[in-house]
Design a protein around this motif. Structure first.
Motif, PDB file in Angstrom:
ATOM      1  N   GLU A 142       0.878  -1.222  -0.016  1.00 43.92           N
ATOM      2  CA  GLU A 142       0.032  -0.111  -0.072  1.00 43.92           C
ATOM      3  C   GLU A 142       0.968   1.209   0.024  1.00 43.92           C
ATOM      4  OE1 GLU A 142      -3.565   0.439  -0.162  1.00 43.92           O
ATOM      5  OE2 GLU A 142      -3.246  -1.503  -0.811  1.00 43.92           O
ATOM      6  N   LEU A 272      -2.758   1.721   8.512  1.00 38.60           N
ATOM      7  CA  LEU A 272      -2.995   0.865   7.265  1.00 38.60           C
ATOM      8  C   LEU A 272      -3.166  -0.516   7.701  1.00 38.60           C
ATOM      9  CD1 LEU A 272      -0.202   2.221   5.063  1.00 38.60           C
ATOM     10  CD2 LEU A 272      -2.470   2.333   4.555  1.00 38.60           C
ATOM     11  N   LEU A 276      -6.716  -2.293   6.226  1.00 39.24           N
ATOM     12  CA  LEU A 276      -6.399  -3.241   5.540  1.00 39.24           C
ATOM     13  C   LEU A 276      -7.232  -4.574   6.110  1.00 39.24           C
ATOM     14  CD1 LEU A 276      -2.747  -2.855   4.121  1.00 39.24           C
ATOM     15  CD2 LEU A 276      -4.753  -2.924   2.804  1.00 39.24           C
TER      16      LEU A 276
END
Length: 430
Positions: A142, A272, A276
């Motif tokens: 990412e 993140l 995710l």
């Protein structure tokens, strides 16, 4: 007016619809009124020629084609609505079998009927376990996407082409020493390693310098869209005009503070990982549902008529054409760019069309088998979602929604319940 149903093999049927002589005569008169202003006969003002004079001049069947269209348009849908024991799932192929003055009008509609589904095992189907794990590598990927989104392109002049470079090239292709149509380009941007050109082309540009001419030898795939080139060896004469490379920012605290709501890369990575994980859980749920449904479909028995698959393909193409139009591209332009025709596009979409049909039929059969229903609260929740989507008040939207729309919402809720049931009962293996 009456309809006779003759069921045929493979879920096809012939619907013979008879329209009374009086109704056919009325349709002929409607056709006369529609067309009389277009007909000129000496001695009469335009639009004032009596019907019998027109029929005597041009023949008794002069209005039959329009009258037939009127009869079919007025009766086909009405007859289907009145005969609830059949459900047509294709466009009709119409054949007129009787069309004469003073007689009833008869036509035959060849159609596909909704297939019957024999359910197999749909509870406790075995599927491969769907992973919900999110790794550090996923987080790094990412961040890499964000780095690429914030990259800059730099012109390179002091080295040859390497993998990943953005090149600008001239090229011309030859087969057996003869240039072929569509094989020439100038100042064409090509990213090495993108797979944009046929296999083997881009790799042969690696090591070339600016201004250098390179011969690239390739063989077109056997299934290449241009049949006259499929399977043939070709030589492309190429010249590298420019070389550019992508420079990525460093993945550090400064970068994190610029592209996220966090001051450090560590904090950003932690967030993140959380987001995710939520996304992976949602996608895993969807993947499990898809796998469970595929297993249920595989266990079921049904015969899908070609006409039904053809109709589904047409709907898919219409939806795709609408999405293309939002991007400023017509379906004809898309076909030209891809080298396909409409038949080729239908053939490409047919497997997905059949899969969609089978999935829908199995879910409908499960809804009936399990006697699944949608309650008022669930319908209200659907209306609330729709209201939010269109920026409306739910109460006002509810007032404007008719029984037909509520019926469709109820059906969607029930189908979703069927999917959830099959997925909840599925057994995940390794």
């Amino acid at each position: 007016m009456s309809m006779q149903v003759e069921k045929l093999d493979n879920n096809m049927a012939k619907l013979t619809i008879e329209v009374s002589a009086d109704d056919f005569e009325k349709a002929c008169n409607d056709a006369y009124n529609k067309n009389k202003s277009k007909i000129s006969i000496p001695g009469f003002r335009k639009g004032k020629v009596p019907r019998q004079i027109i029929e005597k001049t041009y023949g008794p069947g002069v209005f039959y084609e329009d009258a037939a269209d009127i009869c079919i348009r007025n009766t086909y849908g009405e007859e289907l609505d009145a005969n609830k024991e059949i459900e047509v799932v294709s466009r009709p192929e119409i054949e007129v079998t009787q069309c004469e003055k003073g007689k009833s009008f008869i036509y035959v509609a060849s159609v596909a009927l909704k297939p019957e589904v024999k359910l197999g095992k749909y509870k406790g189907v075995k599927i491969e376990k769907v992973s919900t794990e999110v790794t550090d590598a996923d987080v790094d990927a990412e961040i890499e996407k964000e780095r690429r989104a914030n990259s800059r392109t730099i012109v390179v002049e002091d080295r040859p082409v390497k993998d990943g470079d953005i090149t600008v090239i001239n090229f011309e292709g030859f087969v057996d020493g003869v240039a072929f149509e569509g094989g020439k380009g100038e100042n064409y941007p090509l990213t090495i390693g993108s797979g944009q050109f046929i296999p083997g082309f881009e790799e042969q540009l690696i090591g070339a310098k600016i201004g250098e001419e390179v011969e690239v030898n390739v063989t077109f795939p056997e299934d290449y869209q241009a049949e006259d080139l499929a399977g043939k060896a070709a030589v492309f004469k190429c010249k590298v005009n420019e070389i550019k490379e992508t420079e990525l920012p460093e993945a550090d605290d400064e970068f994190a503070s610029e592209v996220s709501d966090f001051d450090t890369i560590a904090e950003w990575k932690e967030d993140l990982m959380k987001s995710l994980t939520e996304k992976k859980a949602a996608s895993a749920k969807e993947e499990k549902e898809n796998k469970a449904l595929e297993a249920a479909v595989e266990n079921a028995e049904m015969v899908i008529p070609d006409a039904m698959a053809e109709f589904e393909c047409e709907q898919m193409i219409n939806d795709y054409a609408m999405r293309l139009s939002q991007q400023g591209l017509s379906i004809d332009q898309y076909l030209m760019f891809t080298g396909m025709d409409m038949d080729g596009l239908k053939a490409q979409m047919k497997p997905q069309a059949i899969k969609t049909i089978k999935s829908r039929l199995v879910l409908e059969a499960i809804v009936n088998e399990e006697k699944l229903e949608a309650n008022d609260d669930e319908i209200d929740a659907e209306i609330a979602k729709m209201a939010e989507m269109y920026g409306m008040e739910a109460d006002k939207l509810k007032e404007s929604i008719g029984d037909r729309e509520k019926e469709l919402m109820s059906k969607d809720v029930c189908l979703r319940k069927a999917v959830e049931l099959v997925a909840a009962e599925a057994k995940e293996g390794k």
